[in-house]
Design an enzyme around this catalytic site. Structure first.
Site, PDB file in Angstrom:
ATOM      1  N   ASP A 225       0.860  -1.296   0.005  1.00  0.00           N
ATOM      2  CA  ASP A 225      -0.151  -0.015  -0.109  1.00  0.00           C
ATOM      3  C   ASP A 225       0.861   1.247  -0.202  1.00  0.00           C
ATOM      4  O   ASP A 225       0.594   2.308  -0.777  1.00  0.00           O
ATOM      5  CB  ASP A 225      -1.104  -0.042   1.279  1.00  0.00           C
ATOM      6  CG  ASP A 225      -0.520  -0.470   2.565  1.00  0.00           C
ATOM      7  OD1 ASP A 225       0.833  -0.787   2.319  1.00  0.00           O
ATOM      8  OD2 ASP A 225      -0.941   0.009   3.653  1.00  0.00           O
ATOM      9  N   ASP A 249      -1.003  -7.177 -10.040  1.00  0.00           N
ATOM     10  CA  ASP A 249      -1.916  -6.770 -10.860  1.00  0.00           C
ATOM     11  C   ASP A 249      -2.548  -5.157 -10.828  1.00  0.00           C
ATOM     12  O   ASP A 249      -2.398  -4.501 -11.944  1.00  0.00           O
ATOM     13  CB  ASP A 249      -3.146  -7.733 -10.674  1.00  0.00           C
ATOM     14  CG  ASP A 249      -4.327  -7.708 -11.793  1.00  0.00           C
ATOM     15  OD1 ASP A 249      -4.117  -6.995 -12.957  1.00  0.00           O
ATOM     16  OD2 ASP A 249      -5.352  -8.512 -11.439  1.00  0.00           O
ATOM     17  N   ASP A 253      -0.968  -1.888 -13.539  1.00  0.00           N
ATOM     18  CA  ASP A 253      -1.795  -1.086 -14.082  1.00  0.00           C
ATOM     19  C   ASP A 253      -1.441   0.372 -13.718  1.00  0.00           C
ATOM     20  O   ASP A 253      -1.684   1.198 -14.505  1.00  0.00           O
ATOM     21  CB  ASP A 253      -3.317  -1.370 -13.735  1.00  0.00           C
ATOM     22  CG  ASP A 253      -3.796  -2.641 -14.852  1.00  0.00           C
ATOM     23  OD1 ASP A 253      -2.910  -3.097 -15.444  1.00  0.00           O
ATOM     24  OD2 ASP A 253      -4.871  -2.615 -14.889  1.00  0.00           O
TER      25      ASP A 253
END
Ligand code: NAD
Length: 368
Positions: A225, A249, A253
């Protein structure tokens, strides 16, 4: 097979259009550099379904297993939307990834100076950015058991399981360290060791692999995070980021979009080394088959061209030639050439897919 065998799978939609531009570069290498690739072309996705009733024929799968590298365009399109799940075009791609056991997904986020204004971040934060996210691709929460939706008392419960073995972590960590040695020599490993046991094990194994075989590479750890925050705050602090399937993932992106258009983003998926010492490898643009612009000469071929550059670097040990292709792309962009997806500046007329490919070849010529 010769030394430089390449299976090309253009696929559907804009796949064949962008791949035609890569073929120009492959031809250029043959005529201008004396580097000849043994190229085989075959079908994948909807076009394979049309011909064989399956999105990936067994013969094509066998060819993919035998070559040094596979280069894929894109698969899918509205014509195939209502097919049974088992024969959908994407199943062809998934079968390739699964049977080649491509466990390390490489997603570079590279910002060409000429396109820095396209980013949603400030120009000085992204200009010159060049980072690589290595995402574990074949394990973790997308595959762990138990999984499913179960009845528990009066309500349903949805379950997915995050599971990593030491060897799964070790092999992707090694892939990341090897890559770092070919780049800026820095790896940042991201997990959530503060709240997940799989994260604790991840951190331990990465640290052990580093101490044993890669002490020359700079290693740091970050909670995923906090890593997401740092990617938006100051992405240039990173070189290689290695992380698990789920975090990768999301992070890849997010990082990719720092750099602008989908038409610019290449990727590679690597597996275990073959007898030649080269890893099993599939290279492909991140974008899909773009049915909305297919057949109109509007597609940006750069993502596919940069995927080929990755093949030069990671499968064929031709790092200097990969640099040459990337510099050619940089030059055409600096010269102001734009396909329609890159418009934004006033008074710029878009070039076609073919014109962009020709300009890249001309820039390669100029590099000699
Ligand atoms: P997409 O990536 O095909 O297109 C999204 C948008 O980006 C569209 O507006 C498209 O015109 C544009 N775009 C994409 N690539 C471009 C390029 N090179 N140059 C210029 N513009 C470009 O995603 P989608 O529309 O969600 O999916 C279309 C089809 O592609 C679907 O069938 C989907 O399943 C498939 N798909 C395949 C892959 C793959 O082959 N790896 C990946 C994603 C989607």
């Amino acid at each position: 097979m010769t030394n430089l065998s390449l299976l090309i799978l253009p696929g559907d939609g804009i796949g064949p259009e962008v791949m035609a531009e890569v073929r120009k570069i492959i031809d250029w290498y043959g005529t201008k550099r004396g580097v000849t690739f043994d190229v085989t072309e075959d079908l994948v996705g909807g076009c394979a379904y049309d011909k064989y009733g399956t999105p990936l024929h067994d013969d094509t799968m066998a060819k993919a297993q035998a070559v040094d590298a596979v280069l894929l365009g894109a698969v899918g399109g509205p014509k195939y939307d209502n097919l049974d799940f088992s024969v959908k075009p994407e199943r062809g791609l998934l079968r390739l990834r699964k049977e080649m056991d491509l466990f390390a997904n490489l997603r570079p986020a590279q910002c060409f100076d000429a396109l820095a204004d396209f980013s949603s971040l400030k120009k000085d934060v992204v200009a010159g950015l060049d980072i690589m996210i290595v995402r574990e691709l074949t394990s973790g929460i997308y595959f762990g058991e138990p999984r499913g939706i179960f009845k528990e008392g009066n309500e349903r419960v949805g379950i997915n399981t995050q599971r990593y073995t030491e060897s799964e972590i070790e092999r992707v960590a090694r892939a990341a360290f090897e890559l770092a040695r070919k780049r800026g020599n820095k790896v940042c490993s991201m997990e959530k060791a503060n709240v997940m046991e799989s994260g604790i094990l991840w951190r331990e194994v990465v640290t052990e692999v580093h101490a044993k075989d890669y002490a020359d590479v700079e290693l740091s750890h970050m909670y995923a995070d906090a890593g997401a925050m740092q990617l938006c705050r100051w992405p240039k602090q990173f070189d290689v980021i290695v992380t698990d399937n789920l975090f990768g993932d999301l992070l890849s992106d997010a990082a990719a979009m720092l750099t602008g258009s989908l038409g610019m983003l290449p990727s590679a998926s690597l597996g275990a080394p073959m007898a030649s010492g080269r890893p099993k490898a599939l290279y492909e643009p991140v974008h899909g088959s773009a049915p909305d612009i297919a057949g109109q000469g509007k597609a940006n071929p750069i993502a596919c061209v940069l995927s080929f550059a990755m093949a030069l670097r990671y499968s064929f040990d031709m790092g200097a030639e990969a640099d040459r292709v990337e510099k050619a792309v940089e030059k055409v962009l600096a010269d102001g050439l734009r396909t329609a997806d890159l418009l934004g500046e006033e008074g710029v007329t878009p070039v076609s897919t073919g014109e962009m490919g020709d300009a890249i070849v001309a820039a390669l010529d100029a590099s000699l």
